[in-house]
Structures are given as structure tokens and as C-alpha cells.
Enzyme design. Structure first.
Site, PDB file in Angstrom:
ATOM      1  N   GLU A 110      -3.992   9.779   4.026  1.00 38.03           N
ATOM      2  CA  GLU A 110      -4.348  10.832   4.984  1.00 38.03           C
ATOM      3  C   GLU A 110      -3.150  11.654   5.443  1.00 38.03           C
ATOM      4  OE1 GLU A 110      -7.596   8.958   7.798  1.00 38.03           O
ATOM      5  OE2 GLU A 110      -6.227   7.435   7.071  1.00 38.03           O
TER       6      GLU A 110
ATOM      7  N   ALA B 104       5.366  -0.948  -0.060  1.00 36.67           N
ATOM      8  CA  ALA B 104       4.687   0.343   0.129  1.00 36.67           C
ATOM      9  C   ALA B 104       3.829   0.366   1.394  1.00 36.67           C
ATOM     10  CB  ALA B 104       3.823   0.653  -1.081  1.00 36.67           C
TER      11      ALA B 104
END
Lengths: 794, 292
Positions: free
Chosen positions: A743, A738
Site C-alpha cells: 500500500e 523484508a
């Protein structure tokens, strides 16, 4: 007491939909935020703020406030002779001495028996000002002879920070970046496009307003209940400001009602609350009102930006040259450093042989800017991705083909030195375009721009690049983990990584359970007390899943190794022949369950040679610090996304309705699908607000709309339909593959919406926000021209 | 909370409430509080020494039809205006406008009387009620303690932003308006930055009688947030009265409405944009009426 753990769960937790561990308490209203904490003997603090934008303080009279029954302390700068300036360049004294530089400036503070009483006492404090002329436009701040916001202070020692020495100009910070040779790039260009963009003020609007409780014990140790996103950095900083040993500062984080970057810095109210606790010898709680939250919180940094780029006829980008001017406000917080992130977007979002970027952040008498989800990347990407659209048009390419032509692929290294070991950018672009029928609609709507009718549809594409494997800004970008497995097989995951609502504790628990073959119910997470948790740099830069995740996996592997090594002799095999699955120890080859975990742990504990299973791990991502020219592979991985938005523009009113968002995100690998969807959807809506409705109106240094009536967040009816795809590029360094994504979803929304409005109406708007009036003005040529961003000589 | 308040009273009869208002120094009247509280926090409203909660006064939340009039008590909530069958049947314009008002939570607390006495030029119930020829009842005690009542047309009640004809010793008891005739055509438009939970940038309420696409009668056009008070666009009403809607008339009427608006620049919009909205949206409303 059941010792047999259920094993009805799927064989892997990775990619499952795991509800957040803190959700039941939050949904039931049981979560105790800082506002809910009542310590015995607690007092309530409040701050008197400046009523002037820029003024000398001639006199402060606190006598009436001090005389009010129930008031325990009233303090001003005069009461704290050892004040140290705080902030990124130490230019902000918590209590102002002789001058206020913005409306929010702190002049005095009260601690009283109730919040009402404290606020009433503030009204009894008299302050006499002498107004100074104010600088409320960033460009004016640069003019020769401009009023200095931090004028030089006589008698300052060499090496003193701005807060003690002042400055002989208004420049808070500057950055200059270059790779390649822009002159050569210009010469090789067939087309050169220049645009100027203006980005406005917005603020975080966390559901939980800012708050802190400070308490000293009898030995002078400080305990802070703080909403900080960076407890370990703040522990050291508070110690510095208070002239005490950092080991005497303990920070406990109650559940935090939203951060989004707003809690990366120490603000005056936190230090003032500590002063009040010191002055009264009692715990003091200080919690903002909502109006105060608007007035006295950091903003996203407003930026003026001029972008000049070139390309060849075949679409190959040749160079980019950027100048930006940032309104820093009266003091320097992290907002001033956002160019460090912006330069990555300028230099590395697309394959670019030559790039230069020059920027200054200037002091003004406006509210000061801090860090905010995306950290400058929303501003940079709005400009780049609007600009890319114009360049594509200039050479007659469609927006998708132009981007694909310049989009990075796995294995490339950029001029800035970012190395893309995993990269799903091209896939993101293709998937978002295909699932939204982008090219077909883009052509169709272009053809309908001149047709009659009140409502116009448009589609817009924009992409983004952001760090996805931490960012090596501080000395270490690491995170520590302690794992303890008790006699009942229950795992306590003690992590340095803070939970600020983003779901980190759930994903970390999931990663640990995956390693140990346990269900998610077998773990609890401790993550909020610097006296207990190991060090972490803090919640920022979309780093927690990546860095804290790897740290947690490492600690879990150590625990597993220890258990399997102890188990191997008992089952007459090698540790490698064993595994942990389904709540017990199994034979790897056959899956045969040999013993359940609690029983085995107890057999280790209550033995002649007794031992506990407690492991520690510290993970430091294999990234590097920037060199002096801001070059280097600053993150261990990079995240990509492409978003296509569809809008409907009402030509009668200028109202833009966001109809649909089709996003494709390179997240490395989906860990908690539910949490990931939540992050993306929330980020999309935050980006939507930035583009369409949110506008902190700062005029002459005053915030005109410090409330939710006039500062307009997106509400439920406007949330668009979303079609979000995940590209699993399986990053080799990432936890289970991952990458960070916190953001990413907000970053390219404004650019995509700008491009869609242009597709719908033929009108390009280069300044935010796209509120109905501003869009209507743009449609009627009634928006003011944007002057080119001033260049400041180094 | 607010240190000016020394006394909180919640009387259970109208006479008691009016007696408190008649005292020297008067009282700050609290009904739903949805405007009062934010306004006081923002420093725009100063509390009197007495805070007078009128929500326990009986009978002021009535919704009735009598003698061809719809009667609404001042304490009727905005939610009731949205949902009540009598309001929906007999004042669809009001019901429609109320559905643009704030959020469900605020609608449940906010009252009709509060919205009127608050006298914001942007108040959501003001323009529809003006377009529906509403009258309001003010009650107070005379020098001998006898209850006095007076009815005023709503148009004329407002004297400026936050100012009305209500005397400090009076309460607004209720509103009455003619029940909507069968051939009434109505339209309400509210502009804002977002479609819900917003203060209007402008609002337009239109009502007229019209049978079988023929000429318009009893034309009412009320404009909100374009002047110190909500206004009736009387010149435009006169232009439309007794006429059939043609494309040319629609254009002229829309321009006329815009010329009757005298909006200011404020935190929500510029005056220029507000006039543009009045022009464009009056045109849209009249086109829609003409086409239906």
C-alpha cells in the site's frame, strides 16, 4: 527426464529480478478469470437496482420477467424469507424489502439462459416507489431532525443488528483516541496551526469487473468461484448468511483481475447469486458490466478532516488534535473502519507527545465506502503532510529539516504503542531529498513564484508510515503453509495467501527456493482453494509477503530439517554439517555435492521405512491486538517512505503535469526487485490518479460519471519519470529482513503533489482532486471555503 | 445486446444502404461504432429496429485531391486523418486535431462521418473542419429511387447536441475542403483533464492567411464544447480580419472570443472555467501566430 538440476543461477535468489510466475499466461491471454468459466448447465444472473436515491418500495411486479422464455428464476426479498443482513455492522439486506437507500440498492434478481436475456428480463420488472427526502451530504446527516437512513424497526429483538433493528441516529461508527494531554501540548506550543481538508470519492477501477459463480451440489454443499481477498473469512460468513455449516462452503478463487482492497467484504451481489443458484438448482454466474462496477462497487471513503497541531520554535512537535467526518454511504462496509489506520498516521508518523482523534462515519444516501489500498492512510497523510508544510513555514524551517527533527528512529515506541524495531525513516527522507535535489529546487522555485510566465515548476516532499508486518485486527493475523516435495524434487507450495495480482505467489516461491537451494522453476504454487489450502486471514494490510513469507520459510525449513536429518547418517555426519544447495545436498564446509535432491527424495519414499517430505507451518506474527483505547503494537514491523515530486503547473489552464517522482522506501529488504519495482510504480500512479485525475462525481446520491470516458484514470503519457530507492533496514522479524510494501507507494503522493503545487504557485489547496479546473479556481481564489469539520459529542 | 434491434444489414452498395434508410422506421447507422455503442449502453441513443452497418459500402473511404479541394469519404478513419500524406499536406489543421482524438484503438475504428453525424459539440474533427470552410455531402433516394445529393457548408450542419440537418433517409457521403494555401497559419488547442484519451473541455481551431508577419486574411476561429453546437466566433474573426496582430488586438480578440462562448456546466467542467479557457487559450494561440 533429466535429474541434474542446473545450477547456473546466482548463489542467492534474494534481491534478484524474478518475473511473475503468472505473467506468461496473462500476457498470452490464457488466464481464465471468473468471466471465462463456463460450467455445464450454467445460468447467468443479473440484478435490478434502485432507480431512486431514497424511497419506499410500494410494489414490485415480476410477472412479465418470470414469463419470459429462458428465464429460470426471478427473486425479490419476498422470495427469501430467511435473509440475514450482511456487512461490517450487518446493516445491509442483500435484497431490499421495503426501502431503498441508495441508487445501487438491489431490488430483484434474475437467472436466465444468457446474460442478455437476464438483463432484458430486468427491464420487464415493474417497481413502484414513493420517494423519501434524501441525505446526500455527510454534515446534513448529523443535523437534528435529519432524515434517518436506517430508522428503528418496530418489533426488533434486543441485540438485533442495524439491518433488523435500525438506529435512532445516522451514526454508523465512531472512534475516539487519545494519548498524552493535548491541553498540555497546546500550552507548550510556540506555534499552532489549524487546517481543514476535504477528500473526494474515488473507486478501485479493477481491470477485471466483479464476478462470482455459485453452485450447490446434490448434497447441498456450496461451491463459490469468488474473487474474494479473504476466502477463509468469507467461508464462515457465507455459511452464517445461508444458515449452513461452514464446512459445507468451498471457495475457489480463479485468477483475480485486481483487488486493491475492493474484495475484502461480501457484497449483496454475491449472496444474491447464491440465492439464485439455490432457487434454480443450477450454477449461476454473475458478472458486472463496467457501468455496474462503477455504480455498485465500494468507493474510497470521502473524508472531511480538521487538523490542529502545535510545535516549538525549534521544530519539536507538541500536539495534534484531529476531527474527521466520514460519509459512510447507505450501508457500512470496511470504509467506516479506516479511522483505525488513520489514527496511526496521526499519532505515530512523527514523534508526538500528545494526540487526540475523534471521528464519526455517518449514514447518507450516497454510495457506500469500502476498503481501498492504503485504507484511510491516503486521506490522513494528505492532511498531515500538507499541514506539516504550513507548520514548517510558520516557524521558518525548511520542510526537510522540520520532518527530520520529528522523524522516528529505530528503537522508539510511539504514544500509540507502535514499536519501531527497524526504522529507515530518516534515511528515506534524506535519500529522497538528496536524489531529487529537493532543497535547492525548493528554494529556487519559491523564488520564482512571482516571475512572469505560463508554466511554473514546483517540488514537494511528503512521507508516510504504514504497517509492514501485518495488522492484528482479527483473532489471528496468521497464515498456514503446506510444502510437498515430490519424487522428482519438485516442490508444491500450498499457501493460504491469495494472489490478487500483487505478485505474492512469486515472492513466496522465491523464499521457499532460497531455503531449499532450488531454482525458482522447481516450485509451483497452489493458493486458491479453501478445500486444499491452509487458513490465512486474507490479502490486506500489506501483510502477505511478511506473514505468508515467514510461514512459507518456516515450512521450507521444516522440510529441509527433515531431509538433512535423514541424509546425515548416510553421509556419516551431523545434519548441521549438511546444506541444500544447487538442487542437491552438499557438505556445508566444502560445498561438495553429495546427492541430488530427486534421487534422495526417492530413496526416502521407496524404502523399507518409507516416508514423504510434506511439512506444514503456521506463522503468527508477534504483534498484539489494540486495547480498548486503540493502543498496542499492532504490527510486527512498520514501513516508511518519503517521496519528492516535481510538477509543472500551467497557469493558463490549471493543468498540473507530474514530471518526476523520487521515492525512497524502507522495505526492510529487497526480495524480488522486479516485483517490488512494479508495486511501487503501480502505487505511485494510483496515488497520482487520486491526486490529479480521478474523481467519482457523486451529486445528490447519483454517480455522474460511471464510465472510463468520464472517470479519468492516469494513462500512459502522464506516467512520470521515477527514481525509486530502497532502504534496507533488515527487519529482524521479516522474511529475509523484508517488510510489507503493497500500500505504501500510493499513500503520500497527494500530499507531495499539494506541496509541489504550493511551491510552484504559492497557493495551498486543501481539497482533492487537483483537476485543471479546481487548480485554476484555486489560483484565482474561486474554490469554495471549507467549513471546519463538525465535532460530534461522544 | 440490444433487444430493440431486430435486423442487422451490411449492404455492399450505396443504393442498397440508402434504400434501407428510406424504409419506414429507418435504421440506426453503424460505422465505427465507437460512440454509438457507449451511447446506447448509457441509454442516450435508442436503436431503431434495423441496424445498418455501412462499412462495406465501397468508395466511402477515399482520400483525394481534385480541383483544389481535398475530398474525404465519410468512412475515412481518424487514424487516416492523422497519417495520410494528403491530409497532412493539405489539411494540417485537421491532421493535427485528429492526433488529439481518443486512443489509437478508437482512431482505427472511428470514422470522420461518424464524428460529424454524432454532432457532439466536443467532437474533435468538427472545429478544425469548420475553420477550414469544409462542406459536406448528403445523399438519399428520392421517391422514385433516384440518388439525390446536396452539399452544405459544415457550419450550419449542426442544429443542436447530437442533431444535424441530415434527414433520416440520408447518409453523409463525404467532406470537401479547399487545400491549404501556402500562407495558411493554423492552430488547434484542446483542453482536458489529461493530455490523451479525453473528451475536450473546450477546443479551439484557428486558421488564417498571413504572409511575412503582415495582416491576417480569411480568419476563421471555431470553438468547441462552449455552445450546443461547435461555433464560429464570427465577431472575433471580424475583429481580426485585415489586421496585423498587436498585443492590444490579441487581448481584445481573446476577450471577444470568450464573450462569444456560451458554455454550460456539465460533468467535465463549469461554464465559467470554459470561458476562462477560451480567453486564455485564444490569447496564447494569437500570440503564437503573431510570433511566428
Amino acid at each position: 527426464m533429466s535429474e541434474v538440476l542446473q545450477s547456473t543461477a546466482p548463489s542467492t535468489l534474494i534481491g534478484q529480478r524474478i518475473p511473475k510466475l503468472d505473467a506468461p499466461d496473462k500476457a498470452a491471454g490464457r488466464t481464465r478469470y471468473v468471466h471465462d468459466i463456463q460450467l455445464p448447465g450454467q445460468l447467468y444472473g443479473a440484478i435490478l437496482r434502485s432507480e431512486r436515491v431514497h424511497a419506499r418500495i410500494l410494489r414490485i411486479d415480476t410477472s412479465k420477467a418470470r414469463a419470459l422464455p429462458g428465464v429460470s428464476a426471478v427473486i425479490t426479498a419476498a422470495d427469501i424469507p430467511d435473509q440475514r443482513p450482511i456487512g461490517v455492522v450487518k446493516d445491509n439486506l442483500p435484497l431490499k424489502t421495503d426501502r431503498v437507500r441508495s441508487l445501487r440498492d438491489e431490488i430483484a434478481a434474475v437467472a436466465a439462459e444468457s446474460e442478455e436475456l437476464a438483463r432484458h428480463a430486468l427491464t420487464l420488472i415493474e417497481v413502484e416507489y414513493e420517494d423519501l427526502s434524501a441525505v446526500t451530504d455527510a454534515a446534513d446527516s448529523l443535523l437534528p431532525g435529519a432524515m434517518l437512513i436506517h430508522p428503528p424497526i418496530a418489533g426488533a429483538k434486543s441485540g438485533d443488528p442495524v439491518g433488523l433493528a435500525g438506529r435512532d441516529d445516522n451514526i454508523a461508527m465512531r472512534f475516539d483516541y487519545v494519548h498524552g494531554d493535548v491541553g498540555q501540548g497546546e500550552a507548550e506550543s510556540d506555534v499552532i496551526v489549524e487546517d481543514t481538508f476535504y477528500l473526494h470519492y474515488v473507486t478501485h477501477c479493477c481491470m477485471g469487473v466483479s464476478g462470482v459463480i455459485a453452485e450447490f451440489d446434490a448434497k447441498g454443499n456450496l461451491l463459490l468461484y469468488s474473487n474474494t481477498q479473504v476466502p477463509f473469512l468469507h467461508k464462515r460468513e457465507f455459511a452464517e448468511y445461508l444458515h449452513i455449516d461452514p464446512s459445507r462452503v468451498r471457495i475457489i478463487q480463479p485468477p483475480i483481475g485486481g483487488g486493491f482492497g475492493s474484495k475484502l467484504d461480501i457484497y449483496p451481489f454475491e449472496v444474491i447469486c447464491v440465492y439464485l443458484a439455490r432457487a434454480t438448482g443450477r450454477p449461476v454466474r454473475m458478472v458486472y458490466t463496467r457501468e455496474e462496477e462503477f455504480m455498485a462497487s465500494p468507493t474510497r471513503q470521502p473524508v472531511r478532516l480538521t487538523l490542529r497541531s502545535g510545535c516549538k520554535k525549534d521544530g519539536t512537535l507538541t500536539f495534534r488534535s484531529v476531527h474527521t467526518l466520514h460519509d459512510n454511504g447507505a450501508y457500512t462496509s470496511w470504509g467506516a473502519t479506516t479511522p483505525v489506520v488513520m489514527m496511526q498516521a496521526f499519532a505515530s508518523l512523527y514523534r508526538l507527545p500528545h494526540c487526540e482523534y475523534h471521528t464519526v462515519a455517518v449514514y447518507s444516501n450516497n454510495p457506500y465506502a469500502g476498503s481501498f489500498r492504503g485504507y484511510g492512510n491516503l486521506q490522513a497523510t494528505f492532511a498531515i503532510e500538507s499541514h506539516m508544510e504550513k507548520m514548517a513555514a510558520a516557524i521558518g524551517m525548511d520542510p526537510l529539516a522540520f520532518r527530520l527533527k520529528n522523524a522516528h528512529v529505530k528503537g522508539e515506541e510511539t504514544g500509540q504503542g507502535n514499536i519501531f524495531r527497524s526504522c529507515g525513516f530518516q534515511d528515506c527522507l534524506k535519500i529522497a531529498a538528496e536524489r531529487s535535489d529537493f532543497l535547492h529546487k525548493w528554494r529556487e522555485y519559491t523564488g520564482k513564484q512571482k516571475e512572469p510566465g505560463r508554466f511554473k515548476r514546483g517540488v514537494g516532499l511528503a512521507a508516510m508510515l504504514h504497517v509492514g508486518g501485518g495488522a492484528k485486527i482479527y483473532q489471528s493475523d496468521g497464515c498456514g503453509t503446506i510444502i510437498k516435495i515430490d519424487d522428482f524434487g519438485h516442490v508444491t507450495l500450498i499457501t493460504g495467501a491469495s494472489e490478487i495480482g500483487q505478485g505474492s505467489e512469486t515472492v513466496l516461491a522465491q523464499l521457499v527456493c532460497e531455503e531449499l537451494g532450488l531454482p525458482i522453476s522447481a516450485v509451483s504454487v497452489v493458493n486458491n482453494d479453501t478445500e486444499i489450502t491452509p487458513w490465512d486471514v486474507g490479502v490486506h494490510a500489506s501483510r502477505t509477503t511478511f506473514v505468508a513469507g515467514n510461514s512459507a520459510i518456516g515450512a521450507a525449513r521444516k522440510a529441509k530439517d527433515k531431509i538433512l536429518e535423514a541424509a546425515a547418517p548416510r553421509f556419516a555426519c551431523a545434519p548441521e554439517d549438511l546444506d541444500m544447495k544447487g538442487g542437491g545436498i552438499v557438505r556445508k564446509a566444502t560445498g561438495e555435492m553429495l546427492t541430488n535432491l530427486p534421487r534422495f527424495i526417492r530413496s526416502l519414499h521407496f524404502a523399507q521405512q518409507s516416508d514423504l517430505v510434506i511439512t506444514t507451518n503456521y506463522y503468527e506474527p508477534p504483534s498484539v491486538h489494540f486495547d480498548k483505547g486503540y493502543k498496542g503494537d499492532i504490527s510486527a514491523a512498520y514501513s516508511w517512505a518519503a517521496q519528492v515530486v516535481e510538477v509543472e503547473v500551467d497557469l493558463d489552464t490549471g493543468a498540473v503535469r507530474l514530471v518526476k517522482v523520487t521515492g525512497a522506501h524502507d522495505v526492510g529488504r529487497v526480495l524480488n526487485r522486479l516485483g517490488l519495482e512494479g508495486q511501487i510504480e503501480g502505487g505511485v500512479v494510483m496515488g497520482q490518479g487520486y491526486a490529479l485525475t480521478e474523481d467519482l462525481q457523486v451529486e445528490g446520491g447519483k454517480i455522474r460519471n460511471p464510465n472510463f470516458r468520464d472517470y479519468k484514470l492516469v494513462t500512459a503519457p502522464e506516467v512520470p519519470q521515477m527514481d525509486i530507492s530502497f532502504v534496507e533496514s533488515m527487519d529482524g522479524e521479516g522474511p529475509q529482513g523484508a517488510k510489507g510494501v503493497g500500500e505504501a507507494p500510493a499513500i503520500s503522493m497527494a500530499a507531495a503533489i499539494a506541496n509541489a503545487i504550493e511551491n510552484a504557485t504559492g497557493v495551498r489547496i486543501t481539497s482533492l482532486p487537483f483537476t485543471p479546473e479546481r487548480v485554476y479556481r484555486a489560483l484565482h481564489g474561486a474554490l469554495p471555503e471549507l467549513p471546519t469539520t463538525p465535532k460530534v459529542a461522544a | 445486446m440490444n433487444h430493440a434491434v431486430e435486423r442487422y444489414l451490411a449492404p455492399t452498395s450505396l443504393t442498397q444502404a440508402l434504400a434501407v434508410l428510406a424504409e419506414s422506421g429507418g435504421a440506426t447507422v453503424l460505422a465505427g461504432g465507437t460512440d454509438l455503442m457507449p451511447q446506447s449502453r448509457a441509454g442516450r441513443v435508442k436503436f431503431a429496429r434495423t441496424l445498418l452497418n455501412i462499412r462495406r459500402v465501397p468508395g466511402m473511404d477515399m482520400v483525394e485531391v481534385a480541383d483544389g479541394k481535398l475530398l474525404l469519404g465519410a468512412l475515412v478513419t481518424i487514424s487516416t486523418l492523422v497519417d495520410h500524406p494528403l491530409v497532412r499536406d493539405h489539411a494540417p489543421l485537421l491532421s493535427q486535431a485528429a492526433d488529439h482524438f481518443a486512443s489509437d484503438q478508437i482512431r482505427n475504428a472511428a470514422t470522420l462521418g461518424g464524428n460529424l453525424c454524432n454532432a457532439s459539440p466536443a467532437g474533435d474533427t468538427l472545429t478544425p473542419l469548420m475553420a477550414l470552410d469544409a462542406e459536406i455531402e448528403l445523399v438519399g433516394l428520392d421517391g422514385t429511387g433516384v440518388l439525390q445529393s446536396r452539399w452544405l457548408p459544415l457550419d450550419g450542419f449542426f442544429t443542436g447536441p447530437g442533431r444535424t440537418q441530415r434527414k433520416p433517409n440520408e447518409l453523409l457521403r463525404g467532406v470537401r475542403l479547399p487545400v491549404a494555401p501556402d500562407d495558411q497559419k493554423v492552430a488547434f488547442y484542446k483542453a482536458g483533464v489529461r493530455p490523451a484519451l479525453d473528451i475536450s473541455t473546450i477546443s479551439i481551431a484557428f486558421a488564417a492567411r498571413r504572409r511575412d508577419r503582415a495582416i491576417l486574411h480569411d480568419v476563421r476561429l471555431a470553438l468547441g464544447a462552449v455552445a450546443p453546437t461547435p461555433i464560429r466566433a464570427r465577431r472575433t474573426e471580424a475583429l481580426l480580419e485585415g489586421k496585423a496582430l498587436t498585443a492590444e488586438l490579441v487581448r481584445v480578440a481573446a476577450a471577444s472570443a470568450a464573450s462569444e462562448a456560451t458554455p454550460i456546466d456539465d460533468v467535465r467542467a463549469s461554464g465559467w472555467y470554459r470561458k476562462e479557457l477560451v480567453l486564455n487559450m485564444t490569447q496564447r494561440i494569437l500570440e503564437d501566430v503573431g510570433n511566428n
